[in-house]
Design a protein around this motif. Structure first.
Motif, PDB file in Angstrom:
ATOM      1  N   ASN A   4     -50.117 -48.929  25.202  1.00 57.62           N
ATOM      2  CA  ASN A   4     -49.824 -48.166  25.959  1.00 57.62           C
ATOM      3  C   ASN A   4     -48.105 -48.039  25.929  1.00 57.62           C
ATOM      4  O   ASN A   4     -47.325 -47.286  25.587  1.00 57.62           O
ATOM      5  N   ILE A   5     -47.913 -49.487  26.756  1.00 57.23           N
ATOM      6  CA  ILE A   5     -46.570 -49.633  26.828  1.00 57.23           C
ATOM      7  C   ILE A   5     -46.382 -50.955  25.702  1.00 57.23           C
ATOM      8  O   ILE A   5     -46.585 -52.167  26.891  1.00 57.23           O
ATOM      9  N   PRO A   6     -46.070 -50.838  24.639  1.00 50.89           N
ATOM     10  CA  PRO A   6     -45.266 -52.049  24.368  1.00 50.89           C
ATOM     11  C   PRO A   6     -43.842 -52.816  25.162  1.00 50.89           C
ATOM     12  O   PRO A   6     -43.616 -52.122  26.270  1.00 50.89           O
ATOM     13  N   GLY A 317     -52.941 -52.386  29.648  1.00 57.02           N
ATOM     14  CA  GLY A 317     -52.274 -51.241  28.751  1.00 57.02           C
ATOM     15  C   GLY A 317     -50.854 -51.703  28.305  1.00 57.02           C
ATOM     16  O   GLY A 317     -49.596 -50.916  27.437  1.00 57.02           O
ATOM     17  N   ILE A 318     -50.544 -52.745  29.270  1.00 57.13           N
ATOM     18  CA  ILE A 318     -49.350 -52.896  29.113  1.00 57.13           C
ATOM     19  C   ILE A 318     -48.785 -54.490  29.151  1.00 57.13           C
ATOM     20  O   ILE A 318     -49.236 -55.264  28.596  1.00 57.13           O
ATOM     21  N   GLN A 319     -48.251 -54.556  27.668  1.00 55.86           N
ATOM     22  CA  GLN A 319     -47.964 -55.595  27.470  1.00 55.86           C
ATOM     23  C   GLN A 319     -46.793 -56.499  27.926  1.00 55.86           C
ATOM     24  O   GLN A 319     -45.746 -56.224  28.709  1.00 55.86           O
ATOM     25  N   THR A 320     -46.829 -57.764  28.042  1.00 58.58           N
ATOM     26  CA  THR A 320     -46.153 -58.786  28.362  1.00 58.58           C
ATOM     27  C   THR A 320     -45.491 -59.968  27.493  1.00 58.58           C
ATOM     28  O   THR A 320     -46.291 -60.519  26.341  1.00 58.58           O
ATOM     29  N   SER A 321     -44.478 -60.923  28.151  1.00 58.49           N
ATOM     30  CA  SER A 321     -44.568 -61.529  27.071  1.00 58.49           C
ATOM     31  C   SER A 321     -43.831 -62.985  28.541  1.00 58.49           C
ATOM     32  O   SER A 321     -43.788 -62.863  29.363  1.00 58.49           O
ATOM     33  N   THR A 353     -41.855 -61.630  30.852  1.00 58.90           N
ATOM     34  CA  THR A 353     -41.302 -60.579  31.032  1.00 58.90           C
ATOM     35  C   THR A 353     -42.041 -59.342  31.012  1.00 58.90           C
ATOM     36  O   THR A 353     -43.062 -59.531  30.400  1.00 58.90           O
ATOM     37  N   LEU A 354     -40.985 -58.492  31.253  1.00 57.86           N
ATOM     38  CA  LEU A 354     -42.016 -56.985  31.690  1.00 57.86           C
ATOM     39  C   LEU A 354     -41.413 -56.294  30.203  1.00 57.86           C
ATOM     40  O   LEU A 354     -40.169 -56.202  29.461  1.00 57.86           O
ATOM     41  N   PRO A 355     -41.814 -54.961  29.636  1.00 62.47           N
ATOM     42  CA  PRO A 355     -41.169 -54.068  28.374  1.00 62.47           C
ATOM     43  C   PRO A 355     -39.569 -53.721  28.925  1.00 62.47           C
ATOM     44  O   PRO A 355     -39.552 -53.428  30.215  1.00 62.47           O
ATOM     45  N   MET A 356     -39.066 -53.644  28.049  1.00 65.34           N
ATOM     46  CA  MET A 356     -38.266 -53.114  28.330  1.00 65.34           C
ATOM     47  C   MET A 356     -36.946 -52.524  26.501  1.00 65.34           C
ATOM     48  O   MET A 356     -36.532 -53.206  25.931  1.00 65.34           O
ATOM     49  N   TYR A 357     -36.845 -51.237  27.138  1.00 65.73           N
ATOM     50  CA  TYR A 357     -35.980 -50.760  25.674  1.00 65.73           C
ATOM     51  C   TYR A 357     -35.581 -49.617  26.125  1.00 65.73           C
ATOM     52  O   TYR A 357     -36.091 -48.742  27.175  1.00 65.73           O
ATOM     53  N   GLU A 362     -38.737 -43.616  33.232  1.00 62.67           N
ATOM     54  CA  GLU A 362     -38.808 -43.988  34.764  1.00 62.67           C
ATOM     55  C   GLU A 362     -40.682 -43.689  35.145  1.00 62.67           C
ATOM     56  O   GLU A 362     -41.052 -44.463  35.695  1.00 62.67           O
ATOM     57  N   GLU A 363     -41.252 -43.217  34.441  1.00 62.09           N
ATOM     58  CA  GLU A 363     -43.226 -42.690  34.613  1.00 62.09           C
ATOM     59  C   GLU A 363     -43.192 -43.468  34.330  1.00 62.09           C
ATOM     60  O   GLU A 363     -44.070 -45.092  34.389  1.00 62.09           O
ATOM     61  N   GLN A 364     -43.207 -44.630  33.400  1.00 63.20           N
ATOM     62  CA  GLN A 364     -44.543 -45.542  32.351  1.00 63.20           C
ATOM     63  C   GLN A 364     -43.429 -47.245  33.298  1.00 63.20           C
ATOM     64  O   GLN A 364     -44.256 -47.899  33.621  1.00 63.20           O
TER      65      GLN A 364
END
Length: 377
Positions: A4-6, A317-321, A353-357, A362-364
């Protein structure tokens, strides 16, 4: 799985599509006018004397070694907390990577004091990597380099338009190298750029990127010359005009996107401000940053390990690295000098590493932080 959140999202729209179509319709798709235009834009945007467009950042780092005359048996000090290409480029010329530790959990860039301790009579250069787009301590590093007559290469793949004391990263050392890989701030799928204020280094890089040929196809097609000589053992490291056209559009968009990323970082910092079990590196960093990625460090008091928490975030649903597995721990580098890397290894074991773009809402961010707080206990 679908997230849901890449981790990242391309900043692409119809402008990139039109740029590519325009190149295709021009009937010139290899290195040509768009590549030259992108180089000129980099010189303007970065206030630097020379820009050389290339196929990727790895070859930019390789050419940096070549043009600075780094040779077999030379030692080059570099961080271990970086993508492996930083060290691979040293190996390409037969030199020896010597890995330095990070400053600490609050600053994941290379430690100048470690650099100083690692210098030997064989040391010829230092590669810094501006982690996440946050500048290394360049004044101190340049002073060390000057004292020992060392070259400085900036791996600035995380930091397009990031700054250090009013200067753009990648323009401070002898050579700066940038990546345009698909998940970078400025994306062309593949691609890179070498920057320098030294005209001799720039000319040598241009020669080596195209087989050591004195002229390229576009020059001959336009009647500027009808033949060529080969005067050096070069490579096929040229960028094509299709990717350059994407880079032109991306560079024009970059400043606005970085301003949006800055707001995303502020939102993360706000949500994680009172969380005891999580450290946010680079808080209160004084210079403008590209905010390429958003890393967090779990404290040693967290009951679950890093990989357990990542799996739980993925299920939410949260992609990390993880940026990055330390290079000195890879099999190919295991025998290299790796003393004194305890901080690097400790950080790596607790880093997410959390999503960043730019378009992350803000809700995400609130949702990501809510889930992270639940799991990091």
């Amino acid at each position: 799985m679908d997230y849901n959140i890449p981790l990242f999202d391309l900043n692409y729209d119809e402008q990139e599509e039109k740029a590519v179509v325009d190149v295709l319709q021009s009937k010139w798709i290899s290195t040509g006018p768009r590549s030259s235009e992108l180089e000129d834009m980099f010189c303007d945007y970065f206030n630097v004397g020379h820009a050389v467009s290339l196929t990727n950042c790895t070859v930019a780092l390789h050419l940096a070694m070549e043009v600075l005359n780094i040779q077999k048996g030379n030692e080059v000090i570099c961080p271990s907390l970086t993508f492996v290409a930083t060290a691979n480029a040293i190996k390409y010329v037969g030199a020896i990577p010597v890995f330095a530790d990070v400053k600490g959990e609050d600053d994941l860039t290379i430690d100048p004091e470690q650099i100083r301790k690692l210098i030997t009579e064989n040391t010829k250069a230092i590669i810094v990597m501006h982690y996440a787009g946050f500048s290394c301590e360049m004044d101190e590093i340049l002073a060390i380099a000057e004292e020992h007559n060392l070259k400085v290469i900036e791996d600035a793949c995380h930091g397009p338009l990031s700054e250090y004391k009013g200067k753009k990263l990648g323009t401070i050392g002898d050579v700066g190298c940038f990546s345009f890989f698909s998940n970078k701030n400025l994306s062309t799928g593949e691609g890179g750029m070498l920057l320098t204020n030294n005209p001799d280094l720039a000319e040598k890089a241009k020669l080596l990127r195209s087989h050591g040929m004195t002229t390229m196809s576009y020059n001959r097609a336009k009647g500027h010359s009808t033949s060529y000589d080969v005067v050096a053992l070069g490579y096929n490291y040229r960028m094509d005009d299709i990717r350059a056209s994407l880079g032109i559009v991306q560079l024009k968009k970059l400043r606005a996107d970085l301003e949006k990323r800055k707001k995303v970082r502020f939102a993360y910092e706000r949500e994680l401000k009172s969380v005891k079990n999580i450290t946010v590196p680079f808080k209160n960093h004084p210079y403008f940053s590209s905010n390429y990625i958003f890393p967090v460090i779990l404290t040693k008091e967290v009951e679950k390990n890093r990989d357990e928490i990542r799996n739980l975030l993925h299920k939410s649903g949260i992609q990390t690295s993880i940026h990055y597995p330390p290079v000195h721990l890879f099999d190919i580098y295991y025998d290299e000098k790796d003393e004194g890397l305890s901080k690097t290894e400790s950080v790596y074991n607790r880093l997410i590493t959390l999503p960043m773009y730019g378009n992350l809402s803000e809700e995400q961010v609130e949702y990501i932080c809510k889930k992270l707080k639940e799991y990091a206990v």
